[in-house]
Design a protein around this motif. Structure first.
Motif, short mmCIF file in Angstrom:
data_model
loop_
_atom_site.label_atom_id
_atom_site.label_comp_id
_atom_site.label_asym_id
_atom_site.label_seq_id
_atom_site.Cartn_x
_atom_site.Cartn_y
_atom_site.Cartn_z
N LYS A 1 0.89 -1.26 -0.01
CA LYS A 1 0.01 -0.04 0.03
C LYS A 1 0.83 1.26 -0.15
O LYS A 1 0.41 2.29 -0.76
N GLU A 2 1.81 1.33 0.71
CA GLU A 2 2.99 2.39 0.74
C GLU A 2 3.60 2.68 -0.67
O GLU A 2 3.85 3.74 -0.85
N LEU A 3 3.84 1.40 -1.18
CA LEU A 3 4.52 1.65 -2.49
C LEU A 3 3.47 2.32 -3.55
O LEU A 3 3.77 3.14 -4.19
N GLY A 4 2.16 1.74 -3.28
CA GLY A 4 1.09 2.28 -4.24
C GLY A 4 1.12 4.06 -3.97
O GLY A 4 1.04 4.95 -4.85
N ILE A 5 1.09 4.55 -2.67
CA ILE A 5 0.99 5.83 -2.40
C ILE A 5 2.28 6.53 -2.84
O ILE A 5 1.95 7.63 -3.65
N LYS A 6 3.66 5.85 -3.11
CA LYS A 6 4.65 6.66 -3.33
C LYS A 6 4.64 6.95 -5.21
O LYS A 6 4.87 7.88 -5.63
N ILE A 7 4.00 5.68 -5.64
CA ILE A 7 3.81 5.78 -7.19
C ILE A 7 2.77 6.95 -7.40
O ILE A 7 3.15 7.62 -8.32
N LYS A 8 1.88 6.98 -6.80
CA LYS A 8 0.67 7.94 -7.03
C LYS A 8 1.29 9.36 -6.97
O LYS A 8 0.97 10.28 -7.58
N ASP A 9 2.06 9.37 -5.78
CA ASP A 9 2.67 10.69 -5.38
C ASP A 9 3.77 11.28 -6.67
O ASP A 9 3.72 12.44 -7.16
N ILE A 10 4.46 10.31 -7.09
CA ILE A 10 5.42 10.78 -8.21
C ILE A 10 4.72 11.19 -9.28
O ILE A 10 4.96 12.07 -9.93
N ILE A 11 3.65 10.48 -9.70
CA ILE A 11 2.85 10.73 -10.96
C ILE A 11 2.43 12.19 -10.73
O ILE A 11 2.37 12.88 -11.75
N GLU A 12 1.79 12.45 -9.62
CA GLU A 12 1.14 13.87 -9.51
C GLU A 12 2.19 15.03 -9.36
O GLU A 12 2.22 15.81 -9.93
N PRO B 1 14.48 2.61 -10.24
CA PRO B 1 13.67 1.47 -9.37
C PRO B 1 13.90 2.02 -7.80
O PRO B 1 12.91 1.76 -7.07
N SER B 2 14.98 2.12 -7.44
CA SER B 2 15.52 2.16 -6.25
C SER B 2 14.70 3.31 -5.27
O SER B 2 14.41 3.48 -4.24
N GLU B 3 14.17 4.31 -6.15
CA GLU B 3 13.59 5.56 -5.79
C GLU B 3 11.93 4.83 -5.40
O GLU B 3 11.54 5.66 -4.38
N LEU B 4 11.79 4.12 -5.96
CA LEU B 4 10.29 3.52 -5.50
C LEU B 4 10.25 2.88 -4.14
O LEU B 4 9.39 2.79 -3.51
N ILE B 5 11.23 2.11 -3.79
CA ILE B 5 11.41 1.31 -2.69
C ILE B 5 12.22 1.84 -1.50
O ILE B 5 12.31 1.55 -0.30
N LYS B 6 12.93 3.13 -1.62
CA LYS B 6 13.64 3.87 -0.69
C LYS B 6 12.53 4.14 0.45
O LYS B 6 11.36 4.60 0.11
N ASP B 7 13.01 3.90 1.59
CA ASP B 7 12.29 4.47 2.91
C ASP B 7 10.77 3.82 3.14
O ASP B 7 10.02 4.34 3.56
N LEU B 8 10.82 2.69 2.38
CA LEU B 8 9.45 1.75 2.72
C LEU B 8 9.47 1.06 3.92
O LEU B 8 10.65 0.58 4.28
N VAL C 1 -4.53 0.44 -17.93
CA VAL C 1 -4.81 1.60 -16.92
C VAL C 1 -5.11 0.95 -15.56
O VAL C 1 -4.89 1.34 -14.39
N GLU C 2 -6.20 -0.22 -15.63
CA GLU C 2 -7.06 -0.88 -14.55
C GLU C 2 -5.78 -1.34 -13.54
O GLU C 2 -5.82 -1.33 -12.40
N SER C 3 -4.55 -2.03 -14.14
CA SER C 3 -3.74 -2.72 -13.43
C SER C 3 -2.94 -1.65 -12.71
O SER C 3 -2.57 -1.84 -11.47
N LEU C 4 -2.57 -0.63 -13.30
CA LEU C 4 -1.83 0.44 -12.76
C LEU C 4 -2.75 1.24 -11.50
O LEU C 4 -2.07 1.13 -10.53
N ARG C 5 -3.95 1.26 -11.61
CA ARG C 5 -4.83 1.77 -10.61
C ARG C 5 -4.88 0.65 -9.37
O ARG C 5 -4.72 1.16 -8.33
N LYS C 6 -5.01 -0.57 -9.91
CA LYS C 6 -4.84 -1.62 -8.70
C LYS C 6 -3.33 -1.56 -7.84
O LYS C 6 -3.48 -1.57 -6.36
N TYR C 7 -2.38 -1.25 -8.42
CA TYR C 7 -0.95 -0.90 -7.86
C TYR C 7 -0.90 0.20 -6.84
O TYR C 7 -0.53 0.15 -6.02
N ILE C 8 -1.56 1.18 -7.65
CA ILE C 8 -1.66 2.76 -6.92
C ILE C 8 -2.39 2.28 -5.60
O ILE C 8 -2.04 2.66 -4.83
N LYS C 9 -3.69 1.83 -5.88
CA LYS C 9 -4.59 1.62 -4.68
C LYS C 9 -4.07 0.70 -3.63
O LYS C 9 -4.50 0.73 -2.52
#
Length: 78
Positions: free
Chosen positions: A14-25, A71-78, A42-50
């Motif tokens: 869930k934290e990874l999804g939030i990070k992806i969403k934040d970077i997109i925004e 890729p390390s930017e996505l998992i850093k600090d999780l 898009v539906e798969s991406l939505r599920k990952y973000i959610k």
């Protein structure tokens, strides 16, 4: 009838999804463009973000590439 998961989704997913969403925004990308660049729908991406679906490592790399980050930017600090 809604299917039940065999196990709970880990909080880190869930934290990874939030990070992806934040970077997109932050980068002002459109989700459909990120999904297209990551070779997914898009539906798969939505599920990952959610945070409702876990992703393979290869998917994480594709999303990172679509976001134009390492890729390390996505998992850093999780």
């Amino acid at each position: 009838m809604k299917r039940e998961r065999k196990s709970e989704i880990p909080e880190v997913v869930k934290e990874l999804g939030i990070k992806i969403k934040d970077i997109i925004e932050e980068k002002k990308f459109k989700r459909r463009e990120v999904a297209h660049d990551a070779e997914m729908d898009v539906e798969s991406l939505r599920k990952y973000i959610k945070g409702s679906q876990e992703m393979k490592v290869s998917t994480l790399f594709k999303i990172a590439q679509a976001l134009k980050i390492h890729p390390s930017e996505l998992i850093k600090d999780l």
